[in-house]
Design a protein around this motif. Structure first.
Motif, PDB file in Angstrom:
ATOM      1  N   HIS A  26       0.801  -1.226   0.000  1.00  0.00           N
ATOM      2  CA  HIS A  26       0.000   0.000   0.000  1.00  0.00           C
ATOM      3  C   HIS A  26       0.832   1.274   0.000  1.00  0.00           C
ATOM      4  O   HIS A  26       0.289   2.370   0.055  1.00  0.00           O
ATOM      5  N   ASN A  27       2.136   1.136  -0.054  1.00  0.00           N
ATOM      6  CA  ASN A  27       3.006   2.316  -0.040  1.00  0.00           C
ATOM      7  C   ASN A  27       3.884   2.425  -1.280  1.00  0.00           C
ATOM      8  O   ASN A  27       4.911   3.099  -1.263  1.00  0.00           O
ATOM      9  N   ILE A  28       3.478   1.791  -2.357  1.00  0.00           N
ATOM     10  CA  ILE A  28       4.200   1.906  -3.625  1.00  0.00           C
ATOM     11  C   ILE A  28       3.796   3.219  -4.265  1.00  0.00           C
ATOM     12  O   ILE A  28       2.619   3.456  -4.521  1.00  0.00           O
ATOM     13  N   ARG A  29       4.754   4.089  -4.478  1.00  0.00           N
ATOM     14  CA  ARG A  29       4.489   5.405  -5.068  1.00  0.00           C
ATOM     15  C   ARG A  29       5.461   5.654  -6.208  1.00  0.00           C
ATOM     16  O   ARG A  29       6.626   5.257  -6.140  1.00  0.00           O
ATOM     17  N   VAL A  30       4.984   6.332  -7.233  1.00  0.00           N
ATOM     18  CA  VAL A  30       5.860   6.745  -8.322  1.00  0.00           C
ATOM     19  C   VAL A  30       6.808   7.803  -7.764  1.00  0.00           C
ATOM     20  O   VAL A  30       6.351   8.750  -7.104  1.00  0.00           O
ATOM     21  N   PRO A  31       8.104   7.661  -7.970  1.00  0.00           N
ATOM     22  CA  PRO A  31       9.049   8.658  -7.463  1.00  0.00           C
ATOM     23  C   PRO A  31       8.719  10.045  -8.005  1.00  0.00           C
ATOM     24  O   PRO A  31       8.361  10.205  -9.174  1.00  0.00           O
ATOM     25  N   LYS A  32       8.825  11.053  -7.150  1.00  0.00           N
ATOM     26  CA  LYS A  32       8.473  12.423  -7.538  1.00  0.00           C
ATOM     27  C   LYS A  32       9.544  13.088  -8.393  1.00  0.00           C
ATOM     28  O   LYS A  32       9.237  13.959  -9.184  1.00  0.00           O
ATOM     29  N   ALA A  33      10.774  12.677  -8.234  1.00  0.00           N
ATOM     30  CA  ALA A  33      11.858  13.287  -9.005  1.00  0.00           C
ATOM     31  C   ALA A  33      11.650  13.034 -10.497  1.00  0.00           C
ATOM     32  O   ALA A  33      11.192  11.962 -10.899  1.00  0.00           O
ATOM     33  N   ILE A  34      11.991  14.004 -11.302  1.00  0.00           N
ATOM     34  CA  ILE A  34      11.770  13.909 -12.744  1.00  0.00           C
ATOM     35  C   ILE A  34      12.472  12.683 -13.331  1.00  0.00           C
ATOM     36  O   ILE A  34      11.935  12.001 -14.186  1.00  0.00           O
ATOM     37  N   LEU A  64       3.859  -3.276  -8.261  1.00  0.00           N
ATOM     38  CA  LEU A  64       5.053  -2.550  -8.699  1.00  0.00           C
ATOM     39  C   LEU A  64       5.058  -2.378 -10.214  1.00  0.00           C
ATOM     40  O   LEU A  64       5.306  -1.285 -10.732  1.00  0.00           O
ATOM     41  N   GLN A  65       4.782  -3.460 -10.933  1.00  0.00           N
ATOM     42  CA  GLN A  65       4.791  -3.390 -12.388  1.00  0.00           C
ATOM     43  C   GLN A  65       3.665  -2.509 -12.915  1.00  0.00           C
ATOM     44  O   GLN A  65       3.846  -1.796 -13.896  1.00  0.00           O
ATOM     45  N   TYR A  66       2.518  -2.534 -12.239  1.00  0.00           N
ATOM     46  CA  TYR A  66       1.382  -1.718 -12.675  1.00  0.00           C
ATOM     47  C   TYR A  66       1.639  -0.225 -12.438  1.00  0.00           C
ATOM     48  O   TYR A  66       1.448   0.592 -13.319  1.00  0.00           O
ATOM     49  N   LYS A  67       2.078   0.108 -11.220  1.00  0.00           N
ATOM     50  CA  LYS A  67       2.262   1.525 -10.880  1.00  0.00           C
ATOM     51  C   LYS A  67       3.590   2.100 -11.374  1.00  0.00           C
ATOM     52  O   LYS A  67       3.647   3.257 -11.765  1.00  0.00           O
ATOM     53  N   ILE A  68       4.642   1.314 -11.320  1.00  0.00           N
ATOM     54  CA  ILE A  68       5.979   1.824 -11.612  1.00  0.00           C
ATOM     55  C   ILE A  68       6.475   1.359 -12.977  1.00  0.00           C
ATOM     56  O   ILE A  68       7.044   2.133 -13.746  1.00  0.00           O
ATOM     57  N   GLY A  69       6.274   0.095 -13.287  1.00  0.00           N
ATOM     58  CA  GLY A  69       6.850  -0.508 -14.478  1.00  0.00           C
ATOM     59  C   GLY A  69       6.380   0.083 -15.787  1.00  0.00           C
ATOM     60  O   GLY A  69       7.089   0.050 -16.784  1.00  0.00           O
ATOM     61  N   ARG A  70       5.201   0.649 -15.810  1.00  0.00           N
ATOM     62  CA  ARG A  70       4.710   1.210 -17.076  1.00  0.00           C
ATOM     63  C   ARG A  70       5.161   2.649 -17.300  1.00  0.00           C
ATOM     64  O   ARG A  70       4.872   3.246 -18.324  1.00  0.00           O
ATOM     65  N   SER A  71       5.879   3.196 -16.341  1.00  0.00           N
ATOM     66  CA  SER A  71       6.420   4.540 -16.492  1.00  0.00           C
ATOM     67  C   SER A  71       7.591   4.523 -17.475  1.00  0.00           C
ATOM     68  O   SER A  71       8.420   3.608 -17.439  1.00  0.00           O
ATOM     69  N   THR A  72       7.674   5.512 -18.321  1.00  0.00           N
ATOM     70  CA  THR A  72       8.783   5.589 -19.276  1.00  0.00           C
ATOM     71  C   THR A  72      10.109   5.860 -18.560  1.00  0.00           C
ATOM     72  O   THR A  72      11.167   5.580 -19.103  1.00  0.00           O
ATOM     73  N   ARG A  73      10.039   6.394 -17.342  1.00  0.00           N
ATOM     74  CA  ARG A  73      11.263   6.653 -16.567  1.00  0.00           C
ATOM     75  C   ARG A  73      11.861   5.375 -16.003  1.00  0.00           C
ATOM     76  O   ARG A  73      13.042   5.312 -15.698  1.00  0.00           O
ATOM     77  N   GLN A  74      11.040   4.347 -15.818  1.00  0.00           N
ATOM     78  CA  GLN A  74      11.500   3.117 -15.169  1.00  0.00           C
ATOM     79  C   GLN A  74      12.216   2.232 -16.173  1.00  0.00           C
ATOM     80  O   GLN A  74      11.604   1.612 -17.028  1.00  0.00           O
TER      81      GLN A  74
END
Length: 120
Positions: A26-34, A64-74
């Motif tokens: 419940h604490n998976i967040r997209v990093p705020k840094a650009i 993790l893959q849903y929230k973070i993995g689909r980001s172009t930054r990851q």
């Protein structure tokens, strides 16, 4: 939250708000840094683990893959290693242990971008 039903005093809002802070899921967040991204992650589990329900690992890596993995930054990998016919670790045959360590070290070599030369 895993195991929440077994904890005492879970029904009051202040207690729940404190407990939820401890949940990795419940604490998976997209990093705020650009340019921010999660580090390389390898979650390991055994499909017959009787101490840590494998479903928790599945849910965590899926989130993790849903929230973070689909980001172009990851660009760092977010992976899971599921050992079949394996439990919590005790009593593993030597061959299975060797295979597990090879997988983990291979992941580390790739994640750390370590250059391996065939001559040593």
């Amino acid at each position: 939250m895993p195991g929440l039903r077994t904890m005492e005093h879970r029904t009051t809002r202040p207690n729940f708000q404190n407990l939820i802070k401890f949940s990795p899921l419940h604490n998976i967040r997209v990093p705020k840094a650009i340019r921010g991204q999660y580090p390389a992650v390898l979650v390991t589990t055994g499909d017959h683990d009787d101490r840590v329900v494998p479903l928790h690992s599945f849910k965590f890596i899926a989130e993790l893959q849903y929230k973070i993995g689909r980001s172009t930054r990851q660009t760092n990998p977010l992976m899971i290693l599921i050992e079949t016919n394996a439990g919590h670790g005790g009593g593993k045959p030597t061959g299975k242990k060797i295979t597990e360590y090879v997988d983990i070290f291979s992941f580390l070599v790739q994640a750390l971008k370590y250059k391996v030369s065939p001559t040593g």
